[in-house]
Design a protein around this motif. Sequence first.
Motif, PDB file in Angstrom:
ATOM      1  N   GLU A  53      14.164  60.506 -51.688  1.00 24.57           N
ATOM      2  CA  GLU A  53      14.476  61.065 -50.363  1.00 24.57           C
ATOM      3  C   GLU A  53      15.359  62.305 -50.472  1.00 24.57           C
ATOM      4  O   GLU A  53      15.192  63.269 -49.706  1.00 24.57           O
ATOM      5  CB  GLU A  53      15.172  60.007 -49.506  1.00 24.57           C
ATOM      6  CG  GLU A  53      15.516  60.481 -48.108  1.00 24.57           C
ATOM      7  CD  GLU A  53      16.225  59.427 -47.280  1.00 24.57           C
ATOM      8  OE1 GLU A  53      16.597  59.737 -46.127  1.00 24.57           O
ATOM      9  OE2 GLU A  53      16.412  58.296 -47.775  1.00 24.57           O
ATOM     10  N   GLU A  54      16.267  62.306 -51.419  1.00 24.55           N
ATOM     11  CA  GLU A  54      17.231  63.406 -51.546  1.00 24.55           C
ATOM     12  C   GLU A  54      16.710  64.564 -52.389  1.00 24.55           C
ATOM     13  O   GLU A  54      17.419  65.556 -52.579  1.00 24.55           O
ATOM     14  CB  GLU A  54      18.541  62.862 -52.127  1.00 24.55           C
ATOM     15  CG  GLU A  54      19.255  61.896 -51.179  1.00 24.55           C
ATOM     16  CD  GLU A  54      20.344  61.080 -51.864  1.00 24.55           C
ATOM     17  OE1 GLU A  54      20.656  61.380 -53.044  1.00 24.55           O
ATOM     18  OE2 GLU A  54      20.868  60.149 -51.226  1.00 24.55           O
ATOM     19  N   GLY A  55      15.497  64.461 -52.888  1.00 28.10           N
ATOM     20  CA  GLY A  55      14.907  65.560 -53.638  1.00 28.10           C
ATOM     21  C   GLY A  55      15.451  65.734 -55.038  1.00 28.10           C
ATOM     22  O   GLY A  55      15.412  66.845 -55.598  1.00 28.10           O
ATOM     23  N   VAL A  56      15.941  64.662 -55.630  1.00 32.08           N
ATOM     24  CA  VAL A  56      16.483  64.741 -56.992  1.00 32.08           C
ATOM     25  C   VAL A  56      15.387  65.085 -57.991  1.00 32.08           C
ATOM     26  O   VAL A  56      15.602  65.849 -58.943  1.00 32.08           O
ATOM     27  CB  VAL A  56      17.169  63.410 -57.368  1.00 32.08           C
ATOM     28  CG1 VAL A  56      17.506  63.369 -58.858  1.00 32.08           C
ATOM     29  CG2 VAL A  56      18.427  63.203 -56.522  1.00 32.08           C
ATOM     30  N   ILE A 100       7.099  58.105 -51.942  1.00 26.34           N
ATOM     31  CA  ILE A 100       6.495  59.370 -52.368  1.00 26.34           C
ATOM     32  C   ILE A 100       5.667  59.983 -51.244  1.00 26.34           C
ATOM     33  O   ILE A 100       5.710  61.205 -51.020  1.00 26.34           O
ATOM     34  CB  ILE A 100       5.650  59.144 -53.643  1.00 26.34           C
ATOM     35  CG1 ILE A 100       6.574  58.746 -54.808  1.00 26.34           C
ATOM     36  CG2 ILE A 100       4.848  60.387 -54.000  1.00 26.34           C
ATOM     37  CD1 ILE A 100       5.844  58.291 -56.059  1.00 26.34           C
ATOM     38  N   LEU A 101       4.942  59.153 -50.508  1.00 26.82           N
ATOM     39  CA  LEU A 101       4.110  59.669 -49.414  1.00 26.82           C
ATOM     40  C   LEU A 101       4.945  60.208 -48.264  1.00 26.82           C
ATOM     41  O   LEU A 101       4.584  61.210 -47.637  1.00 26.82           O
ATOM     42  CB  LEU A 101       3.159  58.579 -48.911  1.00 26.82           C
ATOM     43  CG  LEU A 101       2.058  58.158 -49.889  1.00 26.82           C
ATOM     44  CD1 LEU A 101       1.280  56.967 -49.338  1.00 26.82           C
ATOM     45  CD2 LEU A 101       1.123  59.321 -50.198  1.00 26.82           C
ATOM     46  N   ILE A 102       6.052  59.571 -47.969  1.00 24.23           N
ATOM     47  CA  ILE A 102       6.947  60.078 -46.914  1.00 24.23           C
ATOM     48  C   ILE A 102       7.463  61.462 -47.285  1.00 24.23           C
ATOM     49  O   ILE A 102       7.473  62.387 -46.453  1.00 24.23           O
ATOM     50  CB  ILE A 102       8.119  59.104 -46.674  1.00 24.23           C
ATOM     51  CG1 ILE A 102       7.621  57.823 -45.994  1.00 24.23           C
ATOM     52  CG2 ILE A 102       9.200  59.761 -45.805  1.00 24.23           C
ATOM     53  CD1 ILE A 102       8.652  56.707 -45.971  1.00 24.23           C
ATOM     54  N   LEU A 103       7.912  61.605 -48.529  1.00 22.55           N
ATOM     55  CA  LEU A 103       8.395  62.916 -48.972  1.00 22.55           C
ATOM     56  C   LEU A 103       7.280  63.948 -48.898  1.00 22.55           C
ATOM     57  O   LEU A 103       7.507  65.088 -48.456  1.00 22.55           O
ATOM     58  CB  LEU A 103       8.938  62.822 -50.393  1.00 22.55           C
ATOM     59  CG  LEU A 103       9.552  64.117 -50.930  1.00 22.55           C
ATOM     60  CD1 LEU A 103      10.825  64.463 -50.161  1.00 22.55           C
ATOM     61  CD2 LEU A 103       9.848  63.998 -52.422  1.00 22.55           C
ATOM     62  N   HIS A 104       6.074  63.575 -49.312  1.00 27.36           N
ATOM     63  CA  HIS A 104       4.940  64.502 -49.260  1.00 27.36           C
ATOM     64  C   HIS A 104       4.652  64.941 -47.831  1.00 27.36           C
ATOM     65  O   HIS A 104       4.368  66.127 -47.598  1.00 27.36           O
ATOM     66  CB  HIS A 104       3.702  63.851 -49.863  1.00 27.36           C
ATOM     67  CG  HIS A 104       2.443  64.619 -49.583  1.00 27.36           C
ATOM     68  ND1 HIS A 104       2.143  65.814 -50.197  1.00 27.36           N
ATOM     69  CD2 HIS A 104       1.414  64.374 -48.707  1.00 27.36           C
ATOM     70  CE1 HIS A 104       0.982  66.272 -49.734  1.00 27.36           C
ATOM     71  NE2 HIS A 104       0.527  65.421 -48.837  1.00 27.36           N
ATOM     72  N   ARG A 105       4.717  64.027 -46.879  1.00 23.20           N
ATOM     73  CA  ARG A 105       4.430  64.403 -45.487  1.00 23.20           C
ATOM     74  C   ARG A 105       5.476  65.378 -44.955  1.00 23.20           C
ATOM     75  O   ARG A 105       5.165  66.258 -44.149  1.00 23.20           O
ATOM     76  CB  ARG A 105       4.372  63.163 -44.597  1.00 23.20           C
ATOM     77  CG  ARG A 105       3.195  62.239 -44.904  1.00 23.20           C
ATOM     78  CD  ARG A 105       2.833  61.385 -43.692  1.00 23.20           C
ATOM     79  NE  ARG A 105       3.986  60.802 -43.034  1.00 23.20           N
ATOM     80  CZ  ARG A 105       4.553  59.655 -43.374  1.00 23.20           C
ATOM     81  NH1 ARG A 105       4.081  58.965 -44.408  1.00 23.20           N
ATOM     82  NH2 ARG A 105       5.597  59.189 -42.705  1.00 23.20           N
ATOM     83  N   ASN A 106       6.702  65.231 -45.408  1.00 25.11           N
ATOM     84  CA  ASN A 106       7.774  66.125 -44.946  1.00 25.11           C
ATOM     85  C   ASN A 106       7.810  67.445 -45.712  1.00 25.11           C
ATOM     86  O   ASN A 106       8.141  68.492 -45.143  1.00 25.11           O
ATOM     87  CB  ASN A 106       9.125  65.413 -45.069  1.00 25.11           C
ATOM     88  CG  ASN A 106       9.254  64.248 -44.104  1.00 25.11           C
ATOM     89  OD1 ASN A 106       8.681  64.262 -43.021  1.00 25.11           O
ATOM     90  ND2 ASN A 106       9.995  63.227 -44.497  1.00 25.11           N
ATOM     91  N   HIS A 107       7.465  67.377 -47.001  1.00 22.58           N
ATOM     92  CA  HIS A 107       7.479  68.564 -47.862  1.00 22.58           C
ATOM     93  C   HIS A 107       6.272  68.475 -48.794  1.00 22.58           C
ATOM     94  O   HIS A 107       6.405  68.027 -49.943  1.00 22.58           O
ATOM     95  CB  HIS A 107       8.781  68.632 -48.674  1.00 22.58           C
ATOM     96  CG  HIS A 107      10.021  68.569 -47.848  1.00 22.58           C
ATOM     97  ND1 HIS A 107      10.485  69.640 -47.126  1.00 22.58           N
ATOM     98  CD2 HIS A 107      10.887  67.542 -47.612  1.00 22.58           C
ATOM     99  CE1 HIS A 107      11.590  69.290 -46.491  1.00 22.58           C
ATOM    100  NE2 HIS A 107      11.854  68.026 -46.762  1.00 22.58           N
ATOM    101  N   PRO A 108       5.095  68.870 -48.332  1.00 15.01           N
ATOM    102  CA  PRO A 108       3.854  68.648 -49.094  1.00 15.01           C
ATOM    103  C   PRO A 108       3.923  69.180 -50.527  1.00 15.01           C
ATOM    104  O   PRO A 108       4.325  70.312 -50.768  1.00 15.01           O
ATOM    105  CB  PRO A 108       2.808  69.404 -48.271  1.00 15.01           C
ATOM    106  CG  PRO A 108       3.352  69.405 -46.876  1.00 15.01           C
ATOM    107  CD  PRO A 108       4.843  69.548 -47.040  1.00 15.01           C
TER     108      PRO A 108
END
Length: 268
Positions: A53-56, A100-108
């Motif tokens: 979630e934090e983009g580490v 992973i899919l949540i992050l992709h939807r927010n930042h493809p």
Amino acid sequence: MSLKESLLAIRANSFLAPPHAFELTLEMIAHIGSPDPQLRDELIYSTFSHWIEEGVLSPEQLQELLAIALDDQHLFYRIGENGTDSVFTRSFSVLLLPLILILHRNHPFLAKEAIYYVKDKLFSYIRQETDLRGYVEEKGWAHATAHAADALDDLAQCSELDKTDLKQILGVIRETIAGAKSVYAHEEDERLVTAVLSVWNRDELSLDDIDGWVRSFANRLDNSYSIEAYTVRINVKNFLRSLYYRIHDQEKYKRIAATLLPLSAQRA
């Protein structure tokens, strides 16, 4: 320092990632099926949740992590076993997919082909998983069906999927409810309903499509007294009741609620 000690220290420091975060990530996924519930759930999964979630992790690292999660040593590890600790590896590998899919939807960052690869692997896993235990004494949650439902929920929200794909998700959910060999006792129906509503709320399917899918459960409400028929009937009724409760006051789904009510109210 052991992995558990490292992760306890990281948690105590608000999950701040160390410089070698990806190396630790690979060690975490290697132990994602630990029968130790604190290590598996409270430390490994929670650390993954914070760091993703934090983009580490970089997009390339996330793609590598996704490929590992979907491989034969993780999502399909000893698939077909029932009552063994192998379920923890499978069920917690599938639980990485929503993150992973949540992050992709927010930042493809995933190609359309990758989303379809996830879809195919997830469908295959769900159809092969036979260990449907919820909570396991001393070892914590297995919850393979609930975790798979969470993955279906986030997959359904991916814009890469079209009407045909969404219908296929509903088909897999119907199989999961109507084909289970044991009664779901840990609110798996609620988690699957959430995935259903994510499909419906994409507004790709017509009310006729949805109504037809709901009516397709009627032929699984068999009143015979075999254990198999009783198990299916209980799971279907609980699922339909959960679905009715979630939509009965929504004008958008008034017609669907009217179809659900008599089905969910059937008695043995």
